[in-house]
Design a protein around this motif. Structure first.
Motif, PDB file in Angstrom:
ATOM      1  N   ASN A  28       0.809  -1.209   0.000  1.00 41.77           N
ATOM      2  CA  ASN A  28       0.000   0.000   0.000  1.00 41.77           C
ATOM      3  C   ASN A  28       0.852   1.273   0.000  1.00 41.77           C
ATOM      4  OD1 ASN A  28       0.815   0.066   2.617  1.00 41.77           O
ATOM      5  ND2 ASN A  28      -1.195  -0.281   3.530  1.00 41.77           N
ATOM      6  N   SER A  29       2.078   1.171  -0.527  1.00 38.75           N
ATOM      7  CA  SER A  29       2.943   2.343  -0.569  1.00 38.75           C
ATOM      8  C   SER A  29       2.490   3.375  -1.598  1.00 38.75           C
ATOM      9  CB  SER A  29       4.387   1.932  -0.847  1.00 38.75           C
ATOM     10  OG  SER A  29       4.428   1.250  -2.071  1.00 38.75           O
ATOM     11  N   PHE A  30       1.366   3.093  -2.318  1.00 42.73           N
ATOM     12  CA  PHE A  30       0.864   4.097  -3.258  1.00 42.73           C
ATOM     13  C   PHE A  30       0.308   5.297  -2.506  1.00 42.73           C
ATOM     14  CE2 PHE A  30      -3.776   3.321  -3.057  1.00 42.73           C
ATOM     15  CZ  PHE A  30      -3.775   2.127  -2.361  1.00 42.73           C
ATOM     16  N   ILE A  31       0.022   5.145  -1.210  1.00 49.42           N
ATOM     17  CA  ILE A  31      -0.189   6.341  -0.405  1.00 49.42           C
ATOM     18  C   ILE A  31       0.822   6.286   0.734  1.00 49.42           C
ATOM     19  CG2 ILE A  31      -2.633   6.753  -0.937  1.00 49.42           C
ATOM     20  CD1 ILE A  31      -3.308   5.582   1.825  1.00 49.42           C
ATOM     21  N   THR A  32       1.268   7.431   1.209  1.00 51.79           N
ATOM     22  CA  THR A  32       2.274   7.426   2.257  1.00 51.79           C
ATOM     23  C   THR A  32       1.633   7.063   3.591  1.00 51.79           C
ATOM     24  OG1 THR A  32       1.894   9.735   2.794  1.00 51.79           O
ATOM     25  CG2 THR A  32       3.546   9.268   1.096  1.00 51.79           C
ATOM     26  N   ARG A  33       2.467   6.674   4.528  1.00 50.62           N
ATOM     27  CA  ARG A  33       1.984   6.338   5.868  1.00 50.62           C
ATOM     28  C   ARG A  33       1.260   7.538   6.488  1.00 50.62           C
ATOM     29  NH1 ARG A  33       4.539   2.331  10.096  1.00 50.62           N
ATOM     30  NH2 ARG A  33       3.288   1.068   8.718  1.00 50.62           N
ATOM     31  N   PHE A  34       1.776   8.715   6.227  1.00 48.88           N
ATOM     32  CA  PHE A  34       1.165   9.940   6.757  1.00 48.88           C
ATOM     33  C   PHE A  34      -0.253  10.120   6.202  1.00 48.88           C
ATOM     34  CE2 PHE A  34       0.344  14.546   6.733  1.00 48.88           C
ATOM     35  CZ  PHE A  34       0.590  14.859   8.071  1.00 48.88           C
ATOM     36  N   GLU A  35      -0.401   9.925   4.888  1.00 47.36           N
ATOM     37  CA  GLU A  35      -1.723  10.066   4.254  1.00 47.36           C
ATOM     38  C   GLU A  35      -2.693   9.004   4.764  1.00 47.36           C
ATOM     39  OE1 GLU A  35      -0.396  11.847  -0.106  1.00 47.36           O
ATOM     40  OE2 GLU A  35      -0.315   9.701   0.270  1.00 47.36           O
ATOM     41  N   TYR A  36      -2.178   7.801   4.922  1.00 47.46           N
ATOM     42  CA  TYR A  36      -3.016   6.710   5.431  1.00 47.46           C
ATOM     43  C   TYR A  36      -3.467   7.030   6.857  1.00 47.46           C
ATOM     44  CZ  TYR A  36      -4.511   1.905   6.382  1.00 47.46           C
ATOM     45  OH  TYR A  36      -5.242   0.795   6.707  1.00 47.46           O
ATOM     46  N   GLY A  37      -2.528   7.516   7.674  1.00 49.25           N
ATOM     47  CA  GLY A  37      -2.846   7.901   9.048  1.00 49.25           C
ATOM     48  C   GLY A  37      -3.880   9.020   9.091  1.00 49.25           C
ATOM     49  N   ALA A  38      -3.748   9.972   8.176  1.00 51.04           N
ATOM     50  CA  ALA A  38      -4.692  11.097   8.119  1.00 51.04           C
ATOM     51  C   ALA A  38      -6.096  10.593   7.796  1.00 51.04           C
ATOM     52  CB  ALA A  38      -4.236  12.109   7.073  1.00 51.04           C
ATOM     53  N   MET A  39      -6.166   9.615   6.889  1.00 49.55           N
ATOM     54  CA  MET A  39      -7.469   9.026   6.540  1.00 49.55           C
ATOM     55  C   MET A  39      -8.090   8.350   7.752  1.00 49.55           C
ATOM     56  SD  MET A  39      -6.823   7.231   2.848  1.00 49.55           S
ATOM     57  CE  MET A  39      -7.893   5.873   3.309  1.00 49.55           C
ATOM     58  N   LEU A  40      -7.262   7.608   8.475  1.00 45.27           N
ATOM     59  CA  LEU A  40      -7.764   6.897   9.656  1.00 45.27           C
ATOM     60  C   LEU A  40      -8.203   7.880  10.740  1.00 45.27           C
ATOM     61  CD1 LEU A  40      -5.106   4.067   9.826  1.00 45.27           C
ATOM     62  CD2 LEU A  40      -7.545   3.754   9.393  1.00 45.27           C
ATOM     63  N   TYR A  41      -7.492   8.987  10.837  1.00 46.61           N
ATOM     64  CA  TYR A  41      -7.813   9.989  11.842  1.00 46.61           C
ATOM     65  C   TYR A  41      -9.220  10.552  11.609  1.00 46.61           C
ATOM     66  CZ  TYR A  41      -7.116  13.865  15.077  1.00 46.61           C
ATOM     67  OH  TYR A  41      -7.232  14.732  16.132  1.00 46.61           O
ATOM     68  N   GLU A  42      -9.550  10.721  10.340  1.00 48.85           N
ATOM     69  CA  GLU A  42     -10.874  11.267  10.016  1.00 48.85           C
ATOM     70  C   GLU A  42     -11.942  10.199   9.944  1.00 48.85           C
ATOM     71  OE1 GLU A  42     -10.975  14.053   6.767  1.00 48.85           O
ATOM     72  OE2 GLU A  42      -9.046  14.873   7.377  1.00 48.85           O
ATOM     73  N   ASN A  43     -11.531   8.979   9.594  1.00 41.77           N
ATOM     74  CA  ASN A  43     -12.508   7.922   9.362  1.00 41.77           C
ATOM     75  C   ASN A  43     -12.007   6.562   9.852  1.00 41.77           C
ATOM     76  OD1 ASN A  43     -14.774   6.663   8.482  1.00 41.77           O
ATOM     77  ND2 ASN A  43     -14.550   7.253   6.339  1.00 41.77           N
ATOM     78  N   PRO A  44     -11.964   6.373  11.175  1.00 43.39           N
ATOM     79  CA  PRO A  44     -11.373   5.142  11.729  1.00 43.39           C
ATOM     80  C   PRO A  44     -12.370   3.992  11.887  1.00 43.39           C
ATOM     81  CG  PRO A  44     -11.857   6.684  13.483  1.00 43.39           C
ATOM     82  CD  PRO A  44     -12.394   7.302  12.224  1.00 43.39           C
ATOM     83  N   ARG A  45     -13.345   3.860  10.998  1.00 46.38           N
ATOM     84  CA  ARG A  45     -14.450   2.896  11.171  1.00 46.38           C
ATOM     85  C   ARG A  45     -15.105   3.151  12.518  1.00 46.38           C
ATOM     86  NH1 ARG A  45     -10.638  -0.715   9.526  1.00 46.38           N
ATOM     87  NH2 ARG A  45     -10.490  -1.630  11.598  1.00 46.38           N
ATOM     88  N   GLY A  46     -15.669   4.300  12.661  1.00 43.32           N
ATOM     89  CA  GLY A  46     -16.263   4.726  13.918  1.00 43.32           C
ATOM     90  C   GLY A  46     -16.247   6.241  13.896  1.00 43.32           C
ATOM     91  N   VAL A  47     -16.476   6.836  15.064  1.00 36.35           N
ATOM     92  CA  VAL A  47     -16.479   8.302  15.113  1.00 36.35           C
ATOM     93  C   VAL A  47     -15.059   8.820  14.872  1.00 36.35           C
ATOM     94  CG1 VAL A  47     -17.101  10.301  16.506  1.00 36.35           C
ATOM     95  CG2 VAL A  47     -18.305   8.151  16.851  1.00 36.35           C
ATOM     96  N   GLY A  48     -14.903   9.727  13.930  1.00 35.76           N
ATOM     97  CA  GLY A  48     -13.581  10.266  13.611  1.00 35.76           C
ATOM     98  C   GLY A  48     -12.939  10.964  14.803  1.00 35.76           C
ATOM     99  N   CYS A  49     -11.640  10.718  14.991  1.00 33.14           N
ATOM    100  CA  CYS A  49     -10.882  11.358  16.078  1.00 33.14           C
ATOM    101  C   CYS A  49     -11.036  12.878  15.973  1.00 33.14           C
ATOM    102  CB  CYS A  49      -9.404  11.017  15.973  1.00 33.14           C
ATOM    103  SG  CYS A  49      -9.035   9.337  15.469  1.00 33.14           S
ATOM    104  N   ILE A  50     -11.080  13.347  14.737  1.00 35.98           N
ATOM    105  CA  ILE A  50     -11.146  14.770  14.439  1.00 35.98           C
ATOM    106  C   ILE A  50     -12.382  15.430  15.063  1.00 35.98           C
ATOM    107  CG2 ILE A  50     -12.404  14.498  12.235  1.00 35.98           C
ATOM    108  CD1 ILE A  50     -10.404  16.557  11.047  1.00 35.98           C
ATOM    109  N   LYS A  51     -13.466  14.659  15.207  1.00 37.57           N
ATOM    110  CA  LYS A  51     -14.718  15.187  15.754  1.00 37.57           C
ATOM    111  C   LYS A  51     -14.541  15.670  17.191  1.00 37.57           C
ATOM    112  CE  LYS A  51     -17.921  14.198  12.506  1.00 37.57           C
ATOM    113  NZ  LYS A  51     -18.206  12.838  12.017  1.00 37.57           N
ATOM    114  N   CYS A  52     -13.679  15.024  17.950  1.00 34.00           N
ATOM    115  CA  CYS A  52     -13.463  15.435  19.346  1.00 34.00           C
ATOM    116  C   CYS A  52     -12.119  16.135  19.523  1.00 34.00           C
ATOM    117  CB  CYS A  52     -13.520  14.236  20.281  1.00 34.00           C
ATOM    118  SG  CYS A  52     -15.174  13.561  20.453  1.00 34.00           S
ATOM    119  N   HIS A  53     -11.075  15.568  18.939  1.00 35.14           N
ATOM    120  CA  HIS A  53      -9.732  16.109  19.167  1.00 35.14           C
ATOM    121  C   HIS A  53      -9.368  17.243  18.211  1.00 35.14           C
ATOM    122  CE1 HIS A  53      -8.499  13.183  22.217  1.00 35.14           C
ATOM    123  NE2 HIS A  53      -9.146  12.276  21.521  1.00 35.14           N
ATOM    124  N   GLY A  54     -10.253  17.560  17.290  1.00 39.64           N
ATOM    125  CA  GLY A  54      -9.963  18.615  16.318  1.00 39.64           C
ATOM    126  C   GLY A  54      -8.700  18.278  15.554  1.00 39.64           C
TER     127      GLY A  54
END
Ligand code: HEC
Length: 121
Positions: free
Chosen positions: A21-47
């Protein structure tokens, strides 16, 4: 025949990408998970994650002083937590926090998510 080889090329391409999955960087993958972690996005509470966020304010009656006191629920900054604290928090279940949801993430996902939050500016 042409069609079959076309399908083969496409599927092997998709398959190769899912293995590496190196077609996206680890940082980009992490950013996706931060917003959409199969559940309420971390971003919703932690900004953004780099400073504490007040997620609720309420008033509670103090029996001793007989006054209403203001209370608040704060989602802390998370860009400076150690990997131990992070893992502990992300693997804890709903009984351990009244606020933060329970998540079910793989080790790979946790590593990428941690990499992302450590690199939040
Ligand atoms: C519904 C709000 C909410 C969501 C969504 C949420 N958190 Fe939290 N988080 C909190 C609160 C509140 C705390 C403070 C401790 C507690 O009450 O659990 C916290 C604590 C933490 C801590 C511990 C910080 C410390 O210094 O001990 C980490 C790490 C963390 N959150 C990461 C995340 C990540 C990563 C996600 C997304 C996968 C996430 N949180 C989603 C509300 C939330």
């Amino acid at each position: 025949m042409k069609f079959i080889s076309f399908v083969l090329v496409i599927t092997s391409f998709i398959f190769a990408n899912s293995l590496d999955n190196s077609f996206i960087t680890r940082f980009e993958y992490g950013a996706m998970l931060y917003e959409n972690p199969r559940g309420v996005g971390c971003i919703k509470c932690h900004g953004k994650g780099n400073k504490p966020v007040i997620i609720a304010k309420y008033k509670e009656f103090d029996k001793k002083t007989k006054k209403l006191v203001e209370k608040k629920i704060v989602a802390p900054a998370i860009n400076n937590v150690s990997f131990e604290v992070f893992l502990d928090k992300l693997r804890s279940d709903k009984t351990e926090s009244k606020v933060m949801p329970t998540y079910f993430m793989t080790n790979e996902e946790l590593k990428s998510l941690y990499y992302y939050i450590k690199n939040i500016k």
